[in-house]
Motif scaffolding. Structure first.
Motif, PDB file in Angstrom:
ATOM      1  N   PRO A  16       0.799  -1.227   0.000  1.00  0.00           N
ATOM      2  CA  PRO A  16       0.000   0.000   0.000  1.00  0.00           C
ATOM      3  C   PRO A  16       0.830   1.275   0.000  1.00  0.00           C
ATOM      4  O   PRO A  16       0.373   2.322  -0.458  1.00  0.00           O
ATOM      5  N   PHE A  17       2.069   1.198   0.501  1.00  0.00           N
ATOM      6  CA  PHE A  17       2.937   2.372   0.509  1.00  0.00           C
ATOM      7  C   PHE A  17       3.177   2.894  -0.904  1.00  0.00           C
ATOM      8  O   PHE A  17       3.417   4.092  -1.100  1.00  0.00           O
ATOM      9  N   ALA A  18       3.102   2.013  -1.898  1.00  0.00           N
ATOM     10  CA  ALA A  18       3.327   2.432  -3.288  1.00  0.00           C
ATOM     11  C   ALA A  18       2.319   3.495  -3.717  1.00  0.00           C
ATOM     12  O   ALA A  18       2.612   4.312  -4.594  1.00  0.00           O
ATOM     13  N   GLN A  19       1.141   3.503  -3.101  1.00  0.00           N
ATOM     14  CA  GLN A  19       0.138   4.511  -3.450  1.00  0.00           C
ATOM     15  C   GLN A  19       0.587   5.928  -3.073  1.00  0.00           C
ATOM     16  O   GLN A  19       0.051   6.908  -3.595  1.00  0.00           O
ATOM     17  N   LEU A  20       1.547   6.033  -2.163  1.00  0.00           N
ATOM     18  CA  LEU A  20       2.013   7.339  -1.693  1.00  0.00           C
ATOM     19  C   LEU A  20       3.212   7.859  -2.482  1.00  0.00           C
ATOM     20  O   LEU A  20       3.661   8.979  -2.231  1.00  0.00           O
ATOM     21  N   ALA A  21       3.720   7.086  -3.416  1.00  0.00           N
ATOM     22  CA  ALA A  21       4.890   7.521  -4.185  1.00  0.00           C
ATOM     23  C   ALA A  21       4.546   8.766  -4.998  1.00  0.00           C
ATOM     24  O   ALA A  21       3.506   8.818  -5.654  1.00  0.00           O
ATOM     25  N   PRO A  22       5.400   9.787  -4.970  1.00  0.00           N
ATOM     26  CA  PRO A  22       5.157  10.982  -5.781  1.00  0.00           C
ATOM     27  C   PRO A  22       5.134  10.636  -7.274  1.00  0.00           C
ATOM     28  O   PRO A  22       5.682   9.622  -7.703  1.00  0.00           O
ATOM     29  N   ALA A  23       4.510  11.506  -8.053  1.00  0.00           N
ATOM     30  CA  ALA A  23       4.444  11.301  -9.496  1.00  0.00           C
ATOM     31  C   ALA A  23       5.849  11.309 -10.099  1.00  0.00           C
ATOM     32  O   ALA A  23       6.731  12.026  -9.623  1.00  0.00           O
ATOM     33  N   ARG A 108      18.800  10.902  -3.401  1.00  0.00           N
ATOM     34  CA  ARG A 108      18.851  10.097  -4.620  1.00  0.00           C
ATOM     35  C   ARG A 108      18.226   8.724  -4.397  1.00  0.00           C
ATOM     36  O   ARG A 108      17.420   8.249  -5.217  1.00  0.00           O
ATOM     37  N   ASP A 109      18.587   8.076  -3.296  1.00  0.00           N
ATOM     38  CA  ASP A 109      18.038   6.746  -3.027  1.00  0.00           C
ATOM     39  C   ASP A 109      16.524   6.793  -2.876  1.00  0.00           C
ATOM     40  O   ASP A 109      15.816   5.874  -3.305  1.00  0.00           O
ATOM     41  N   ALA A 110      16.012   7.857  -2.254  1.00  0.00           N
ATOM     42  CA  ALA A 110      14.565   7.990  -2.095  1.00  0.00           C
ATOM     43  C   ALA A 110      13.884   8.157  -3.450  1.00  0.00           C
ATOM     44  O   ALA A 110      12.861   7.512  -3.727  1.00  0.00           O
ATOM     45  N   LEU A 111      14.442   8.985  -4.317  1.00  0.00           N
ATOM     46  CA  LEU A 111      13.847   9.197  -5.637  1.00  0.00           C
ATOM     47  C   LEU A 111      13.848   7.901  -6.446  1.00  0.00           C
ATOM     48  O   LEU A 111      12.839   7.535  -7.066  1.00  0.00           O
ATOM     49  N   VAL A 112      14.977   7.210  -6.429  1.00  0.00           N
ATOM     50  CA  VAL A 112      15.058   5.931  -7.141  1.00  0.00           C
ATOM     51  C   VAL A 112      14.085   4.919  -6.536  1.00  0.00           C
ATOM     52  O   VAL A 112      13.373   4.201  -7.250  1.00  0.00           O
ATOM     53  N   GLU A 116      10.957   2.910  -8.247  1.00  0.00           N
ATOM     54  CA  GLU A 116      10.899   1.451  -8.307  1.00  0.00           C
ATOM     55  C   GLU A 116       9.589   0.891  -7.765  1.00  0.00           C
ATOM     56  O   GLU A 116       9.286  -0.285  -7.984  1.00  0.00           O
ATOM     57  N   LEU A 117       8.819   1.716  -7.064  1.00  0.00           N
ATOM     58  CA  LEU A 117       7.532   1.254  -6.550  1.00  0.00           C
ATOM     59  C   LEU A 117       6.481   1.145  -7.644  1.00  0.00           C
ATOM     60  O   LEU A 117       5.439   0.518  -7.454  1.00  0.00           O
ATOM     61  N   GLY A 118       6.734   1.784  -8.779  1.00  0.00           N
ATOM     62  CA  GLY A 118       5.768   1.727  -9.873  1.00  0.00           C
ATOM     63  C   GLY A 118       5.745   0.369 -10.541  1.00  0.00           C
ATOM     64  O   GLY A 118       6.688  -0.410 -10.462  1.00  0.00           O
ATOM     65  N   GLU A 119       4.637   0.078 -11.198  1.00  0.00           N
ATOM     66  CA  GLU A 119       4.517  -1.154 -11.979  1.00  0.00           C
ATOM     67  C   GLU A 119       4.064  -0.782 -13.382  1.00  0.00           C
ATOM     68  O   GLU A 119       2.902  -0.459 -13.590  1.00  0.00           O
ATOM     69  N   PRO A 120       4.975  -0.793 -14.344  1.00  0.00           N
ATOM     70  CA  PRO A 120       6.397  -1.152 -14.217  1.00  0.00           C
ATOM     71  C   PRO A 120       7.181  -0.035 -13.537  1.00  0.00           C
ATOM     72  O   PRO A 120       6.692   1.104 -13.452  1.00  0.00           O
ATOM     73  N   PRO A 121       8.387  -0.313 -13.053  1.00  0.00           N
ATOM     74  CA  PRO A 121       9.196   0.726 -12.423  1.00  0.00           C
ATOM     75  C   PRO A 121       9.420   1.904 -13.361  1.00  0.00           C
ATOM     76  O   PRO A 121       9.493   1.754 -14.577  1.00  0.00           O
ATOM     77  N   GLY A 188      -2.425   0.265   5.983  1.00  0.00           N
ATOM     78  CA  GLY A 188      -1.397  -0.737   5.756  1.00  0.00           C
ATOM     79  C   GLY A 188      -0.113  -0.213   5.141  1.00  0.00           C
ATOM     80  O   GLY A 188       0.810  -0.981   4.873  1.00  0.00           O
ATOM     81  N   ALA A 189      -0.008   1.122   4.943  1.00  0.00           N
ATOM     82  CA  ALA A 189       1.159   1.678   4.246  1.00  0.00           C
ATOM     83  C   ALA A 189       2.379   1.828   5.146  1.00  0.00           C
ATOM     84  O   ALA A 189       3.511   1.917   4.648  1.00  0.00           O
ATOM     85  N   GLU A 190       2.190   1.874   6.470  1.00  0.00           N
ATOM     86  CA  GLU A 190       3.326   2.155   7.356  1.00  0.00           C
ATOM     87  C   GLU A 190       4.390   1.062   7.290  1.00  0.00           C
ATOM     88  O   GLU A 190       5.592   1.360   7.368  1.00  0.00           O
ATOM     89  N   ALA A 191       3.968  -0.175   7.137  1.00  0.00           N
ATOM     90  CA  ALA A 191       4.960  -1.260   7.053  1.00  0.00           C
ATOM     91  C   ALA A 191       5.887  -1.035   5.864  1.00  0.00           C
ATOM     92  O   ALA A 191       7.108  -1.189   5.962  1.00  0.00           O
ATOM     93  N   GLY A 192       5.328  -0.642   4.733  1.00  0.00           N
ATOM     94  CA  GLY A 192       6.147  -0.360   3.559  1.00  0.00           C
ATOM     95  C   GLY A 192       7.009   0.870   3.748  1.00  0.00           C
ATOM     96  O   GLY A 192       8.155   0.917   3.283  1.00  0.00           O
ATOM     97  N   ALA A 193       6.461   1.871   4.443  1.00  0.00           N
ATOM     98  CA  ALA A 193       7.220   3.095   4.707  1.00  0.00           C
ATOM     99  C   ALA A 193       8.425   2.798   5.596  1.00  0.00           C
ATOM    100  O   ALA A 193       9.519   3.348   5.383  1.00  0.00           O
ATOM    101  N   GLU A 194       8.248   1.938   6.589  1.00  0.00           N
ATOM    102  CA  GLU A 194       9.361   1.585   7.476  1.00  0.00           C
ATOM    103  C   GLU A 194      10.426   0.785   6.721  1.00  0.00           C
ATOM    104  O   GLU A 194      11.634   0.991   6.924  1.00  0.00           O
TER     105      GLU A 194
END
Length: 215
Positions: A16-23, A108-112, A116-121, A188-194
């Protein structure tokens, strides 16, 4: 529902954390803004360190930082980067040099990672290949540590301090305010965020180890 939509839905359900990824475009814009600020900072450091052995190195490193094609940051990118650097700007030239390595590495690692959370990345392009100027910072700091045997302990403390601030900022990039759980935004997003933050901190430890500084 198309096959692409089904794939994206499956990915966000499993994380669910993938839903929070910036555009993707915002990630590119933050990368460009970070590079602009890095180039400006190295120019400032070149002037500040002009009488030291590191002065000429700042000019060399600045030339290794890519110049973004677009000319200026949006108001949102400016606000986000202002908030970050208000927390992590060094109190002297050498702290700032370490910040440019540690903090921009986490950025940089955060942006990458968000890409990578996208499908496809999401392919964010060559603007996130920051290895040449990061490696040059490592070389410069190692030379400094050999010349001044006391500065590394002070910078190790600084590196530990700013890493946490940078990771908190990365969570904010996903809309998670300090002290809040990602679950308040998406169940359910916090687990992915951690897990995401854990990767950022693990990479931070490797950067500190490259400098032989305690993480």
């Amino acid at each position: 529902m198309s096959s692409d939509d089904e794939t994206q839905s499956s990915a966000t359900e499993s994380n669910p954390f993938a839903q929070l990824a910036p555009a993707p475009q915002h990630l590119r814009d933050v990368a460009a803004g970070t590079l602009r600020r890095a180039r400006s900072s190295f120019g400032d450091l070149e002037r500040e360190l002009s009488t030291s052995p590191e002065g000429e190195e700042m000019a060399r490193i600045r030339e290794l930082v890519p110049a973004p094609a677009n000319g200026e940051d949006s108001d949102l990118v400016t606000k986000q980067l202002d908030e970050l650097w208000a927390r992590v700007s060094g109190r002297n030239a050498y702290e700032q040099l370490l910040s440019l390595f540690i903090v921009n590495g986490i950025v940089r690692d955060a942006l990458v990672g968000f890409g990578e959370l996208g499908e496809p990345p999401v392919d964010l392009g060559d603007e996130l290949d920051w290895a040449p100027w990061h490696d040059a910072i490592i070389e410069t700091l190692k030379a400094l540590f050999e010349r001044d045997i006391h500065v590394d302990d002070r910078l190790a403390m600084w590196g530990r301090r700013i890493a946490g601030d940078a990771v908190v900022w990365a969570r904010q990039l996903a809309g998670i305010e300090p002290g809040k759980s990602a679950d308040s935004l998406v169940e359910g997003a916090e687990a992915g965020a951690e897990k995401f933050a854990g990767v950022l901190l693990a990479n931070h430890s490797r950067r500190m180890n490259a400098l032989k500084l305690a993480a």
